[in-house]
Write an enzyme that holds these catalytic residues in place. Structure first.
Site, PDB file in Angstrom:
ATOM      1  N   ARG A  51       4.604  -0.302   8.557  1.00  0.00           N
ATOM      2  CA  ARG A  51       5.341  -1.439   7.982  1.00  0.00           C
ATOM      3  C   ARG A  51       5.242  -1.534   6.471  1.00  0.00           C
ATOM      4  NH1 ARG A  51       4.289  -2.321  13.036  1.00  0.00           N
ATOM      5  NH2 ARG A  51       2.344  -1.350  12.422  1.00  0.00           N
ATOM      6  N   ARG A 100      -2.631   2.197  -1.143  1.00  0.00           N
ATOM      7  CA  ARG A 100      -3.523   1.815  -0.031  1.00  0.00           C
ATOM      8  C   ARG A 100      -4.628   2.852   0.033  1.00  0.00           C
ATOM      9  NH1 ARG A 100      -1.605   0.418   5.995  1.00  0.00           N
ATOM     10  NH2 ARG A 100      -1.239  -1.562   4.959  1.00  0.00           N
ATOM     11  N   HIS A 128      -5.380  -7.630   1.249  1.00  0.00           N
ATOM     12  CA  HIS A 128      -4.029  -7.104   1.524  1.00  0.00           C
ATOM     13  C   HIS A 128      -3.048  -8.204   1.088  1.00  0.00           C
ATOM     14  CE1 HIS A 128      -0.754  -4.975   3.185  1.00  0.00           C
ATOM     15  NE2 HIS A 128      -1.189  -4.739   4.409  1.00  0.00           N
TER      16      HIS A 128
HETATM   17  C1  NCD Z   1      -2.718  -4.280   8.646  1.00  0.00           C
HETATM   18  C2  NCD Z   1      -3.554  -3.521   7.645  1.00  0.00           C
HETATM   19  O1  NCD Z   1      -3.248  -2.370   7.312  1.00  0.00           O
HETATM   20  O2  NCD Z   1      -4.518  -4.108   7.175  1.00  0.00           O
HETATM   21  N1  NCD Z   1      -1.472  -3.702   8.875  1.00  0.00           N
HETATM   22  C3  NCD Z   1      -0.417  -4.017   8.067  1.00  0.00           C
HETATM   23  O3  NCD Z   1      -0.410  -3.756   6.900  1.00  0.00           O
HETATM   24  N2  NCD Z   1       0.610  -4.658   8.628  1.00  0.00           N
HETATM   25  C4  NCD Z   1      -3.448  -4.643   9.885  1.00  0.00           C
HETATM   26  C5  NCD Z   1      -4.091  -3.581  10.726  1.00  0.00           C
HETATM   27  O4  NCD Z   1      -4.084  -2.391  10.417  1.00  0.00           O
HETATM   28  O5  NCD Z   1      -4.622  -3.957  11.774  1.00  0.00           O
END
Ligand code: NCD
Length: 300
Positions: A51, A100, A128
């Site tokens: 996503r 990330r 995040h």
């Molecule tokens: C989350 C994350 O990467 O922290 N995912 C996201 O970005 N929608 C949650 C997860 O990985 O559980």
């Protein structure tokens, strides 16, 4: 605002502005836009993503911009290039960086090295912030407000970075919070103490996971298997909660940053309770607003 590294660096005013602009971005998605024509977004994902990465790329295309993607396995990092040299180079190839990385503090370090704006798309178990912005947008759109809503964050509150950012922002906006988790996965003290001190937040904590979830919203999270230093610790907590229709209040809405593993029963998916797929779709307008704000207003 130059970078978005932690939700703790953003003011209420800045957040409100992004939420208002996201609404206009929903309209621009239909009409098309060249607000970021000629601009380039670089994505650097050292951890898996569906996503966050795709919605940032899609947001950039909706604004008339382009994307370049750094892939760790195919890059010179494998030859021994340092993180800081990598950031320096990518910085010179783009107008904004989205990163990330599993190491906490890595996005902040990248922002110190780069001249262009840096957006944190998740640094380890820490923060995040753009997920939080789309979570807030989702709540506002569905409930019309955030203040005084009863919101429960449920699941892995220890390692779940989305909940650390979200707890902070929700208290800033005056929601009433309940933290529900197994004892091993409680919200870190540093998060709770800070929001109590800064926003006078009253927080309830519970370890009963599968009962009476009669809240305006429950925000469910996945157990972050990859962050457990001890695999046996994961084995002890896995599968301890599964949200199904029996435990939800009549009007409770269920959110989840996704991916879901087994923590929400599929029977919830096609009911009025399920907000998680809608929530994921708001990643695009909210990230359009973020990119527009950073790229068009920044001269670093
Ligand atoms: C989350 C994350 O990467 O922290 N995912 C996201 O970005 N929608 C949650 C997860 O990985 O559980």
């Amino acid at each position: 605002m130059k970078d978005i590294i932690s939700i703790r660096d953003t003011s209420k005013k800045e957040i409100e502005k992004i939420l208002i602009n996201s609404e206009s971005m929903e309209r621009l998605m239909k009409s098309g836009s060249d607000k970021l024509k000629g601009k380039i977004l670089a994505t650097l994902f050292f951890e898996p993503s569906t996503r966050t990465k795709l919605s940032f790329e899609s947001a950039m295309f909706h604004l008339g911009g382009n994307c370049v993607d750094f892939s760790k396995e195919k890059s010179s990092l494998i030859k021994g290039e340092s993180f800081s040299d990598t950031i320096k180079i990518v910085d010179s190839y783009c107008d904004v960086l989205v990163i990330r990385n599993p190491v906490e503090g890595s996005a902040r370090l990248a922002a110190e090295i780069a001249k262009k704006p840096v957006i944190n798309a998740g640094d380890g178990a820490n923060q995040h912030p753009t997920q939080t912005l789309l979570d807030l947008y989702t709540i506002k759109k569905s409930k019309g407000k955030i203040r005084d809503l009863n919101i429960a964050l449920l699941g892995d509150l220890k390692y779940g970075r989305t909940t650390h950012s979200l707890a902070y922002a929700l208290s800033m906006f005056g929601a009433k919070l309940t933290f529900i988790s197994p004892d091993e996965l409680k919200m870190p003290r540093r998060v709770t103490d800070e929001i109590k001190e800064k926003f006078n937040a009253e927080i309830q904590t519970k370890n009963e996971l599968n009962k009476n979830l009669n809240y305006d919203i429950i925000y469910v999270t996945r157990i972050q298997k990859e962050r457990f230093p001890d695999p046996q610790e994961y084995e002890r907590v896995k599968g301890t909660y599964k949200i199904n229709l029996d435990v939800l209040g009549k009007d409770t809405l269920v959110m989840h940053p996704l991916p879901r593993v087994d923590e929400i029963s599929r029977e919830v998916d096609n009911t009025k309770h399920a907000l998680y797929f809608k929530q994921a779709s708001y990643g695009i307008p909210v990230r359009m607003a973020i990119l527009d704000l950073l790229v068009n207003s920044v001269t670093k």
